[in-house]
Scaffold this active site. Structure first.
Site, PDB file in Angstrom:
ATOM      1  N   CYS A  50       0.817  -1.224   0.000  1.00 26.88           N
ATOM      2  CA  CYS A  50       0.000   0.000   0.000  1.00 26.88           C
ATOM      3  C   CYS A  50       0.846   1.268   0.000  1.00 26.88           C
ATOM      4  CB  CYS A  50      -0.924   0.009   1.211  1.00 26.88           C
ATOM      5  SG  CYS A  50      -2.036  -1.397   1.236  1.00 26.88           S
ATOM      6  N   HIS A  67      -3.309   7.377   3.339  1.00 25.81           N
ATOM      7  CA  HIS A  67      -3.734   6.099   2.764  1.00 25.81           C
ATOM      8  C   HIS A  67      -5.169   5.824   3.203  1.00 25.81           C
ATOM      9  CE1 HIS A  67      -3.899   2.159   1.281  1.00 25.81           C
ATOM     10  NE2 HIS A  67      -3.661   1.521   2.417  1.00 25.81           N
ATOM     11  N   ASN A  72     -10.191   0.079   0.351  1.00 27.11           N
ATOM     12  CA  ASN A  72      -8.732   0.180   0.319  1.00 27.11           C
ATOM     13  C   ASN A  72      -8.234  -0.330  -1.029  1.00 27.11           C
ATOM     14  OD1 ASN A  72      -5.986  -0.133   0.644  1.00 27.11           O
ATOM     15  ND2 ASN A  72      -6.121  -1.131   2.647  1.00 27.11           N
TER      16      ASN A  72
END
Ligand code: UT7
Length: 325
Positions: A111, A250, A280
């Protein structure tokens, strides 16, 4: 030479998977998902729509936005854990799809990948090796998530975001930090499919081929690292948390974002959140959010932007930048 973002683009698949859809697939509820994560829906790619297709669409938009041709690119970096193949790199396919002639490689930092990619692009520009670098974050996590595992399948989605980092007289990227702690990869990983547990007739169809995550451990790590990584990048930039005009974290979990806001003393109007729409999307999350923040008029020339990501590895990275476009 300084570097600054001169173009941006995003692409998300059409199909929407809502919390109501997930209620019909696993034992979960819209109430649990929204209260624990903030996510309401996510996008899911079609079976014949690999990551490179999303990446090329986002990359084309970024080129158009920057007023550049593919032939102007000096480098393409594609950040992904869900590339089309183990090899070649998805960046090779993107280079061909865009009609570019430059070098291209994939970068894998889960990520945190896109922030790692932007920092890497900055080095190529700072040394005079490239003038325009296309950095794409693309992910199709739906293709490696187990839709019988409620602990993970409600979290992830698919998408791509891109930016072009160009040589600039004015400084755009002001400070950054990157980190890695590989002591316990099992906190967030896909066990099978690499050289440790290859895909064989014994592993096909087993849970080892899907994403595994120790959710609460990753949660604790994330709430600690988001604030401290952002602070480190701000120190390098000669800024403080009070100088941030827009924070783009994020997009994993609203509670993690709220913990970072508290630590950095940032009010909601200085924080960009869109995870309710996409879940996500790993390395694609921040570049998609950046595009939407620009579309919504949340970023003006001269604004100071803070971006920070964390994920599998464990890996983390942050950038403090001044918006020059
Ligand atoms: O990009 C980086 C990737 N990862 C992350 O950022 C994830 C970080 N972690 C998280 O966001 C959170 O830990 C989760 C959202 C994954 C989980 O939230 P939590 O508050 O840490 O819940 P938990 O794992 O402690 O589970 C609490 C309960 C458990 O039931 P019991 O044992 O208390 O009876 C779970 O089985 O919630 C249950 N549960 C669910 N219930 C309904 C777990 N998933 C679900 C679900 N629906 N989808």
């Amino acid at each position: 030479m300084h570097s600054a973002i001169t173009g941006w683009g995003k692409f998300v698949p059409e199909r929407i998977l809502s919390n109501a859809d997930l209620e019909r697939m696993v034992e979960t509820s819209d109430e649990w998902i929204v209260s624990r994560t903030g996510i309401r829906e996510r996008r899911i790619s079609a079976p014949d729509q690999p990551s490179s297709h999303l990446a090329i669409a986002a990359g084309r938009q970024a080129l158009e936005c920057a007023g550049l041709q593919a032939s102007d690119l000096g480098l393409i970096i594609v950040c992904t854990v869900t590339g089309d193949y183990t090899f070649p790199a998805t960046a090779n396919l993107v280079q061909d799809g865009l009609g570019a002639h430059c070098p291209a490689f994939d970068l894998q930092a889960a990520c945190a990948g896109w922030i790692y990619g932007l920092i890497t692009a900055h080095q190529f520009i700072a040394t005079g090796t490239a003038r325009h670098v296309l950095v794409i974050g693309v992910e199709e996590l739906s293709k490696i998530v187990d839709y019988t595992d409620r602990a993970t399948c409600v979290l992830f989605g698919d998408g791509a975001g891109a930016a072009i980092l160009s040589a600039s007289e004015e400084p755009g990227i002001l400070g950054f930090t990157m980190g890695s702690d590989g002591a316990r990869p099992e906190q967030l990983y896909r066990p099978a499919g690499g050289s440790c547990i290859p895909i064989t007739k014994d592993t096909v169809g087993t849970s080892a081929t899907y994403v595994h995550m120790m959710g609460s451990e990753v949660f604790k790590f994330a709430t600690r690292i988001m604030g401290s990584a952002m602070e480190e990048a701000l120190v390098m930039a000669g800024l403080t948390r009070h100088d941030i005009d827009l924070f783009i974290p994020h997009q994993a979990n609203l509670r993690i974002i709220e913990a970072a806001m508290k630590r950095l003393e940032l009010p909601p109007e200085k924080v960009f959140v869109n995870l309710e729409k996409y879940g996500n999307t790993s390395s694609a999350a921040i570049p998609i959010a950046l595009c939407e923040a620009i579309e919504q008029g949340r970023i003006q020339t001269g604004n100071r932007i803070g971006m920070v990501a964390f994920g599998g590895g464990l890996s983390w990275a942050a950038i403090a930048m001044r918006w020059t476009a």
